[in-house]
Motif scaffolding. Sequence first.
Motif, PDB file in Angstrom:
ATOM      1  N   ALA A   1       4.423  -9.974  -1.847  1.00  0.00           N
ATOM      2  CA  ALA A   1       5.096  -8.697  -1.176  1.00  0.00           C
ATOM      3  C   ALA A   1       4.474  -7.582  -1.344  1.00  0.00           C
ATOM      4  O   ALA A   1       4.281  -7.061  -2.514  1.00  0.00           O
ATOM      5  N   TRP A   2       3.854  -7.173  -0.212  1.00  0.00           N
ATOM      6  CA  TRP A   2       3.258  -5.885  -0.209  1.00  0.00           C
ATOM      7  C   TRP A   2       4.113  -4.601  -0.063  1.00  0.00           C
ATOM      8  O   TRP A   2       5.293  -4.950   0.687  1.00  0.00           O
ATOM      9  N   VAL A   3       4.052  -3.767  -0.645  1.00  0.00           N
ATOM     10  CA  VAL A   3       5.095  -2.655  -0.894  1.00  0.00           C
ATOM     11  C   VAL A   3       5.081  -1.881   0.696  1.00  0.00           C
ATOM     12  O   VAL A   3       6.179  -1.853   0.939  1.00  0.00           O
ATOM     13  N   ARG A   4       4.134  -1.739   1.031  1.00  0.00           N
ATOM     14  CA  ARG A   4       3.958  -0.837   2.529  1.00  0.00           C
ATOM     15  C   ARG A   4       4.587  -1.854   3.364  1.00  0.00           C
ATOM     16  O   ARG A   4       5.379  -1.567   4.230  1.00  0.00           O
ATOM     17  N   ASP A   5       4.321  -3.069   3.458  1.00  0.00           N
ATOM     18  CA  ASP A   5       4.793  -3.986   4.515  1.00  0.00           C
ATOM     19  C   ASP A   5       6.210  -4.168   4.516  1.00  0.00           C
ATOM     20  O   ASP A   5       7.001  -4.418   5.501  1.00  0.00           O
ATOM     21  N   ASN A   6       6.692  -4.480   2.983  1.00  0.00           N
ATOM     22  CA  ASN A   6       7.932  -4.496   2.904  1.00  0.00           C
ATOM     23  C   ASN A   6       8.851  -3.293   3.496  1.00  0.00           C
ATOM     24  O   ASN A   6       9.872  -3.648   4.103  1.00  0.00           O
TER      25      ASN A   6
END
Length: 534
Positions: free
Chosen positions: A42-47
Amino acid sequence: MRSRSNSGVRLDGYARLVQQTILNHQNPVTGLLSASTEQKDAWVRDNIYSILAVWGLGMAYRKNADRDEDKAKAYELEQNVVKLMRGLLQCMMRQVDKVEKFKHTQSTKDCLHAKYNTATCGTVVADDKWGHLQVDATSLYLLFLAQMTASGLRIIFTLDEVTFIQNLVFYIEAAYKVADYGMWERGDKTNQGIPELNASSVGMAKAALEAIDELDLFGAGGGHKSVIHVLPDEVEHCQSILYSMLPRASTSKEIDAGLLSIISYPAFAIEDMNIVNATKNEIITKLQGRYGCCRFLRDGYKTPREDPNRLHYDPAELKLFENIECEWPVFWTYFLIDGVFNEDRIQVQEYREALEGILIRKKNGILLMPELYAVPPDKVSEEYENPHTVDRVPAGKLPHLWGQSLYILSALLAEGFLATGEIDPLNRRFSTAFKPDVVVQVNVLAETNEIKKLLRHHGINVQSIADLSPTRVQPARILSNLYAKLGRNKIMKLSGRPHRHIGVLGTSKLYVIRNQIFTFTPQTCKGLVAKSPS
C-alpha cells in the motif's frame, strides 16, 4: 415501491464501478488499498488518491439520496474513507521514532516509509532499499485529513493522535530545503537514486500547512487542545522557493506532469495566475501526447528500452528513452477536474472525450483506467523517427487505482453530482483570487517611562510596554519556547517542535495564551523596543 430517479440510477452505476475497481482492493481489517492484485503493498500517495472517488461518491449519495438505502450507502462509503485514513495513520504512528528523528536530521534514512504492508500496516522495504523520503506524500495526507475533517468526517479520535499530527506538521514544515525522492520515488532524472528539491513536494507541503493551520481535528466537538498550529513563516519560505522554481520541476527535470497537482486540484498552492498558466502550458507543450502525458522528458519507466531488473539507470541511457516515454492517462483527469474548477466547458469536454477514447471496456460494461500507454517493442524505431504517430498499447496496472479514482471523481463533478466546494470545503480553489495588498505597520515601544519621556522630548510619541496592559510584550525566544511545547507527548516520546528562530510573520500576530493576550518582538531585530543607553 417508489421508482428510481435517473440520478439515482447513474449513481448506482458509479457505485458498482467503485466497488469492482477500488473497494475490492481494500483490506477489511486495516482499510488500506493494495496497489493491484499482483502488488499487495500500500503506497501512501496512491492510497489517498484512490480513496477520493469513494469520498466523492459518498457525498454525492448524501446530496442526491432518493431513499433511505442511499443514505446508508453514503454512510458506508464515508466510513470506508475514514478506515483508510486511519489505516495510514496507524502505519505512520508505528514509525513515530522516525518522525522524531527526521525533525532534527532530515536524513533519507530517518524518514517515514513510502509504502506499507496492506494486511499488517508494517514496513516492507528496508530504510535504504527504497526512495522513502517523499515529502509530498506526507503532505498530501495532511491536506486531505484537513479537507475531509472540514467536510464532516471524523478521522482523528484521541489527543495522542492530535499530537502526532502536530508533529507531522513539524515533519514537513522545512520542505523548502529538503531534497527528497519526489512523486516518482526515484529522485533526479538521471535515475541514480539521488534526492533533489522538488517543486511538487514544496507545493504540496505549502498547501498542507495552509489547510491544516488552526483546524480543530475533533470538529465541532473539539477544544483548544485539538487545534493544529502552523508558523506562517514556514509557509512563506515554501512559497518563495516554489515561485523561484516554477515552471521548472527540479534541478534535473525541466518540467513534470506531477506539477498539475499543485497548480490546480488538490493543492492550489500557487497564487500567481501567470505562473499557473505558464506551468500548465509547459506541460501541454512538452509532455502531452495522444494517450495522456509523459511524467517527464526521457522517462524510461515501462518503456521497451528499460531494463526491468534494475531500479536505476546509467546516465548515458537516458537518450534511449527520448520520444518513446510512456503516456499516463491519469494526467488527463487532472486537466478535466481543473476545467470543472475553472468553469471551462471546452476544456471539460475536450478531456472527457479524450478519456473515453483510452479507457478499457470490459464485457460487463466496467470501464478501467490503464496505468500507462507504451510503444510496442517492434515499433520503437518508427516512434523515434516520427513521435506520436505509433499506436500504443496499454501497460502496467489495470486498473490504475489512482487514475481510476480521479476518473470517477472527475465524472461526478462534470455531471453535476458534486460541486467543487464539496471536495474543497477549505476553499483552496480561491488561491488565485484577487487579494488586497498587505499593509505593513511597525509599532515602536519604549522599554521604560524614562525612554518614553526622552523620545517625546524629541517629538516622538510612543507607548511604553506598561501602557499596553493587559497585552503583554515578550521577546521572540519566548514564542520559540512556546512552539517547542506544541506536540509534546511523553508516552509517544515526541519532543514537539525543534528550537528554531521565529520569523517576522510569526511575531506579527497577537496570541491568546491562558486567556491573556501576548505580542512578541521580532527575532531578527532583537526587538523594536526602544531601550535606555547603558
